[in-house]
Design an enzyme around this catalytic site. Structure first.
Site, PDB file in Angstrom:
ATOM      1  N   ASP A 114      55.808  55.629  41.573  1.00 40.68           N
ATOM      2  CA  ASP A 114      56.948  56.545  41.573  1.00 40.68           C
ATOM      3  C   ASP A 114      58.110  55.714  42.110  1.00 40.68           C
ATOM      4  O   ASP A 114      58.115  55.320  43.280  1.00 40.68           O
ATOM      5  CB  ASP A 114      56.638  57.770  42.452  1.00 40.68           C
ATOM      6  CG  ASP A 114      57.257  59.030  41.875  1.00 40.68           C
ATOM      7  OD1 ASP A 114      58.310  58.908  41.209  1.00 40.68           O
ATOM      8  OD2 ASP A 114      56.703  60.115  42.093  1.00 40.68           O
ATOM      9  N   CYS A 169      50.659  72.334  55.328  1.00 38.85           N
ATOM     10  CA  CYS A 169      49.364  72.021  54.734  1.00 38.85           C
ATOM     11  C   CYS A 169      48.298  72.392  55.756  1.00 38.85           C
ATOM     12  O   CYS A 169      48.578  72.472  56.954  1.00 38.85           O
ATOM     13  CB  CYS A 169      49.256  70.522  54.446  1.00 38.85           C
ATOM     14  SG  CYS A 169      50.239  69.971  53.040  1.00 38.85           S
ATOM     15  N   ASP A 179      53.524  55.242  48.053  1.00 34.17           N
ATOM     16  CA  ASP A 179      54.985  55.229  48.212  1.00 34.17           C
ATOM     17  C   ASP A 179      55.374  54.537  49.521  1.00 34.17           C
ATOM     18  O   ASP A 179      54.669  54.668  50.523  1.00 34.17           O
ATOM     19  CB  ASP A 179      55.528  56.667  48.248  1.00 34.17           C
ATOM     20  CG  ASP A 179      55.383  57.370  46.905  1.00 34.17           C
ATOM     21  OD1 ASP A 179      55.461  56.687  45.866  1.00 34.17           O
ATOM     22  OD2 ASP A 179      55.195  58.602  46.903  1.00 34.17           O
ATOM     23  N   CYS A 194      51.619  60.799  53.672  1.00 32.94           N
ATOM     24  CA  CYS A 194      52.322  61.858  52.924  1.00 32.94           C
ATOM     25  C   CYS A 194      53.687  61.422  52.407  1.00 32.94           C
ATOM     26  O   CYS A 194      54.526  60.928  53.155  1.00 32.94           O
ATOM     27  CB  CYS A 194      52.489  63.080  53.817  1.00 32.94           C
ATOM     28  SG  CYS A 194      53.422  64.406  53.041  1.00 32.94           S
ATOM     29  N   ARG A 251      64.138  66.192  38.231  1.00 34.86           N
ATOM     30  CA  ARG A 251      64.330  64.775  37.937  1.00 34.86           C
ATOM     31  C   ARG A 251      64.180  64.482  36.451  1.00 34.86           C
ATOM     32  O   ARG A 251      64.869  63.626  35.912  1.00 34.86           O
ATOM     33  CB  ARG A 251      63.308  63.974  38.738  1.00 34.86           C
ATOM     34  CG  ARG A 251      63.129  62.554  38.275  1.00 34.86           C
ATOM     35  CD  ARG A 251      62.444  61.709  39.314  1.00 34.86           C
ATOM     36  NE  ARG A 251      63.199  61.704  40.547  1.00 34.86           N
ATOM     37  CZ  ARG A 251      62.651  61.659  41.763  1.00 34.86           C
ATOM     38  NH1 ARG A 251      61.340  61.646  41.900  1.00 34.86           N
ATOM     39  NH2 ARG A 251      63.420  61.635  42.820  1.00 34.86           N
ATOM     40  N   TYR A 252      63.255  65.150  35.817  1.00 39.61           N
ATOM     41  CA  TYR A 252      62.967  64.918  34.400  1.00 39.61           C
ATOM     42  C   TYR A 252      63.641  66.007  33.571  1.00 39.61           C
ATOM     43  O   TYR A 252      63.898  67.101  34.069  1.00 39.61           O
ATOM     44  CB  TYR A 252      61.461  64.966  34.168  1.00 39.61           C
ATOM     45  CG  TYR A 252      60.670  63.872  34.876  1.00 39.61           C
ATOM     46  CD1 TYR A 252      60.736  62.556  34.433  1.00 39.61           C
ATOM     47  CD2 TYR A 252      59.857  64.167  35.960  1.00 39.61           C
ATOM     48  CE1 TYR A 252      59.999  61.561  35.056  1.00 39.61           C
ATOM     49  CE2 TYR A 252      59.109  63.176  36.589  1.00 39.61           C
ATOM     50  CZ  TYR A 252      59.179  61.873  36.129  1.00 39.61           C
ATOM     51  OH  TYR A 252      58.451  60.892  36.740  1.00 39.61           O
ATOM     52  N   ARG A 291      61.106  69.474  33.089  1.00 36.24           N
ATOM     53  CA  ARG A 291      60.208  70.037  34.097  1.00 36.24           C
ATOM     54  C   ARG A 291      60.764  69.869  35.504  1.00 36.24           C
ATOM     55  O   ARG A 291      61.539  68.957  35.758  1.00 36.24           O
ATOM     56  CB  ARG A 291      58.813  69.404  33.989  1.00 36.24           C
ATOM     57  CG  ARG A 291      58.776  67.900  34.084  1.00 36.24           C
ATOM     58  CD  ARG A 291      57.589  67.383  33.246  1.00 36.24           C
ATOM     59  NE  ARG A 291      57.343  65.966  33.429  1.00 36.24           N
ATOM     60  CZ  ARG A 291      58.009  65.006  32.795  1.00 36.24           C
ATOM     61  NH1 ARG A 291      59.013  65.316  31.978  1.00 36.24           N
ATOM     62  NH2 ARG A 291      57.711  63.743  32.989  1.00 36.24           N
ATOM     63  N   ARG A 297      55.984  63.402  51.473  1.00 41.74           N
ATOM     64  CA  ARG A 297      57.027  64.312  51.989  1.00 41.74           C
ATOM     65  C   ARG A 297      56.901  64.529  53.487  1.00 41.74           C
ATOM     66  O   ARG A 297      57.203  65.603  53.996  1.00 41.74           O
ATOM     67  CB  ARG A 297      56.996  65.647  51.240  1.00 41.74           C
ATOM     68  CG  ARG A 297      57.404  65.487  49.830  1.00 41.74           C
ATOM     69  CD  ARG A 297      57.727  66.679  49.034  1.00 41.74           C
ATOM     70  NE  ARG A 297      57.765  66.169  47.671  1.00 41.74           N
ATOM     71  CZ  ARG A 297      56.736  66.210  46.833  1.00 41.74           C
ATOM     72  NH1 ARG A 297      55.625  66.837  47.172  1.00 41.74           N
ATOM     73  NH2 ARG A 297      56.827  65.654  45.661  1.00 41.74           N
ATOM     74  N   CYS A 315      47.878  64.446  55.292  1.00 42.71           N
ATOM     75  CA  CYS A 315      47.490  63.090  54.922  1.00 42.71           C
ATOM     76  C   CYS A 315      48.488  62.154  55.594  1.00 42.71           C
ATOM     77  O   CYS A 315      49.699  62.358  55.488  1.00 42.71           O
ATOM     78  CB  CYS A 315      47.593  62.902  53.414  1.00 42.71           C
ATOM     79  SG  CYS A 315      46.783  64.206  52.484  1.00 42.71           S
ATOM     80  N   LYS A 359      58.040  58.434  37.652  1.00 45.21           N
ATOM     81  CA  LYS A 359      56.761  57.728  37.610  1.00 45.21           C
ATOM     82  C   LYS A 359      56.762  56.692  36.479  1.00 45.21           C
ATOM     83  O   LYS A 359      57.034  57.017  35.338  1.00 45.21           O
ATOM     84  CB  LYS A 359      55.627  58.726  37.399  1.00 45.21           C
ATOM     85  CG  LYS A 359      55.503  59.705  38.557  1.00 45.21           C
ATOM     86  CD  LYS A 359      54.434  60.743  38.290  1.00 45.21           C
ATOM     87  CE  LYS A 359      54.361  61.760  39.407  1.00 45.21           C
ATOM     88  NZ  LYS A 359      55.502  62.719  39.406  1.00 45.21           N
TER      89      LYS A 359
HETATM   90  C1  LIG Z   1      55.466  63.964  39.390  1.00 45.29           C
HETATM   91  C2  LIG Z   1      56.652  64.783  39.168  1.00 45.29           C
HETATM   92  C3  LIG Z   1      56.704  65.662  38.087  1.00 45.29           C
HETATM   93  C4  LIG Z   1      55.583  65.811  37.089  1.00 45.29           C
HETATM   94  O1  LIG Z   1      55.388  64.609  36.392  1.00 45.29           O
HETATM   95  P1  LIG Z   1      54.302  64.503  35.194  1.00 45.29           P
HETATM   96  O2  LIG Z   1      54.304  63.072  34.820  1.00 45.29           O
HETATM   97  O3  LIG Z   1      54.773  65.415  34.120  1.00 45.29           O
HETATM   98  O4  LIG Z   1      52.991  64.956  35.779  1.00 45.29           O
HETATM   99  C5  LIG Z   1      57.853  66.391  37.926  1.00 45.29           C
HETATM  100  N1  LIG Z   1      58.900  66.270  38.768  1.00 45.29           N
HETATM  101  C6  LIG Z   1      58.883  65.419  39.811  1.00 45.29           C
HETATM  102  C7  LIG Z   1      60.064  65.315  40.689  1.00 45.29           C
HETATM  103  C8  LIG Z   1      57.740  64.649  40.055  1.00 45.29           C
HETATM  104  O5  LIG Z   1      57.728  63.820  41.099  1.00 45.29           O
END
Ligand SMILES: *Cc1c(COP(=O)(O)O)cnc(C)c1O
Length: 393
Positions: free
Chosen positions: A353, A148, A316, A155, A135-136, A139, A157, A152, A360
């Site tokens: 989120d 798990c 969520d 959850c 998404r980002y 990362r 997911r 929870c 986020k």
């Molecule tokens: C939370 C999340 C991350 C990591 O986010 P940070 O703000 O860097 O901790 C990376 N990818 C996805 C899809 C996430 O939901």
């Protein structure tokens, strides 16, 4: 589970963070897992082999409310599972108890509210290969398991949990690793699931070594609840594997100060002693942890074991989670009640989120009050107003 013997439960330890009297794990074991040795109890594989999975299992420990019993009969979807260790925290609780509400379903789960969805964060549409969410820009989220040790009820997911895949899991992992290898902008890999620490040491080692071997992967994170629900999992041999692939960070899912037992404290200390930076992630839950005192108790307890509060999540809008969600205003009031009133390290980022896949988004109380004639107006934690000259020469 073995049958109940008449061993009285002594109200043993006092939880340091809450002052709540908690059941001694030894007494719990002798009463509900008769014939189980301390050595077996302290073995995470024994804990996994003896997970409570049914209404019958849990009814040996607590008397279910009508709403809880009804959920076992009619709810499908997210499986029910609680480790024997975490179940020991449920003894003597009522259905309103914080920790109990997070793991025992109620009929409320069957009510789908407005704006709720099975995949509200749109993760499935951001998934270049199975098990990877990109998404980002720099990362990825690598979902290595759908299991798990304890589920929870809120959850994120739940749509995937408990899924059984046909085929070889290593082949699925390899496809995700190949994508990361071929995508040089990915410098940070967050391993989550499910809980990655339900996997055996050899699988964790394989995953971490495969990722570490990729030159552009600068850091690896593991998102887990193991120190909280399965603290026995933090063994010397696991630590050795985690230490061998630094820099590795760990984000631990904590909910309530009652979770800070002697076992969990020890697990966090072992990880911190190994030099692994620890952060916490907490979901804000109505009637569970939505008070400043509860969160302060949790966060102070976490700092004592070198876990830095990282994220406080607005819950969520997962299908059937309405009974857990607070208003956003409540979350902002949590931050207001912490900022300035306690150690800055004890204050997490409060985030939503974004539904639909926006990622986020941080929410901050209104300290910034506006601009006037080259000055900005600020409000401090006591509500007093201050001016800052916002001009450059
Ligand atoms: C939370 C999340 C991350 C990591 O986010 P940070 O703000 O860097 O901790 C990376 N990818 C996805 C899809 C996430 O939901």
């Amino acid at each position: 589970m073995s049958t109940i013997a008449e061993v009285p439960i002594s109200s043993g330890q006092i939880n340091g963070a809450t002052g709540r009297t908690v059941v001694n794990a030894d007494d719990f074991r002798k009463r509900y897992f008769k014939g189980t040795t301390k050595k077996q109890w302290n073995d995470w594989r024994w804990q996994l082999a003896n997970i409570l999975r049914s209404r019958e299992d849990v009814e040996k420990i607590v008397k279910l409310s009508e709403s809880e019993a009804c959920a076992f009969e009619t709810c499908s979807g997210l499986p029910f599972a609680v480790t024997p260790y975490y179940a020991s925290l449920l003894t003597g609780t009522s259905s309103c108890d914080a920790v109990r509400r997070t793991v025992i379903p109620t009929h409320m789960e069957m009510i789908k509210g407005r704006g709720e969805a099975d995949d509200p964060l749109g993760e499935d549409s951001c998934s270049p290969v199975d098990g990877l969410v990109h998404r980002y820009p720099d990362r990825v989220l690598f979902l290595v398991t759908e299991h798990c040790s304890t589920y929870c009820r809120y959850c994120t997911r739940s749509r995937k949990m408990g899924e059984i895949h046909s085929g070889n899991i290593k082949e699925r992992w390899q496809k995700a690793i190949d994508y990361i290898k071929a995508t040089p902008q990915v410098r940070d890999v967050l391993i989550s699931g499910g809980d990655p620490l339900v996997l055996p040491d050899a699988s964790i080692k394989w995953l971490l070594e495969s990722l570490s071997a990729i030159e552009h992967v600068e850091m690896i994170r593991i998102g887990t609840k193991a120190p909280v629900v399965l603290p026995q999992r933090i063994t010397k041999s696991l630590i050795k594997i985690l230490k061998s692939v630094r820099p590795l960070f760990m984000s631990i899912h904590f909910t309530h100060p009652d979770e800070l037992t002697a076992e969990t404290v020890q697990a966090c200390n072992m990880l911190a002693d190994a030099g692994i930076p620890l952060g916490s992630q907490t979901v804000l839950l109505k009637g569970v942890n939505d008070s400043v005192d509860t969160l302060k108790g949790l966060y102070h307890g976490l700092l004592k074991v070198r876990v830095r509060p990282y994220y406080l999540y607005q819950c969520d809008p997962i299908s059937g989670s309405g009974h857990f969600r607070t208003k956003v205003e409540t979350g902002l009031n949590m931050i207001k009640g912490l900022r300035g009133h306690t150690t800055g390290y004890a204050i997490p980022n409060y985030v939503i989120d974004a539904p639909g896949g926006g990622g986020k988004i941080p929410l901050i109380p209104d300290y910034f009050q506006g601009k006037s004639e080259g000055q900005i107006m600020l409000k401090n934690y006591q509500g007093n107003t201050y001016l800052y000259p916002d001009e450059v020469l």
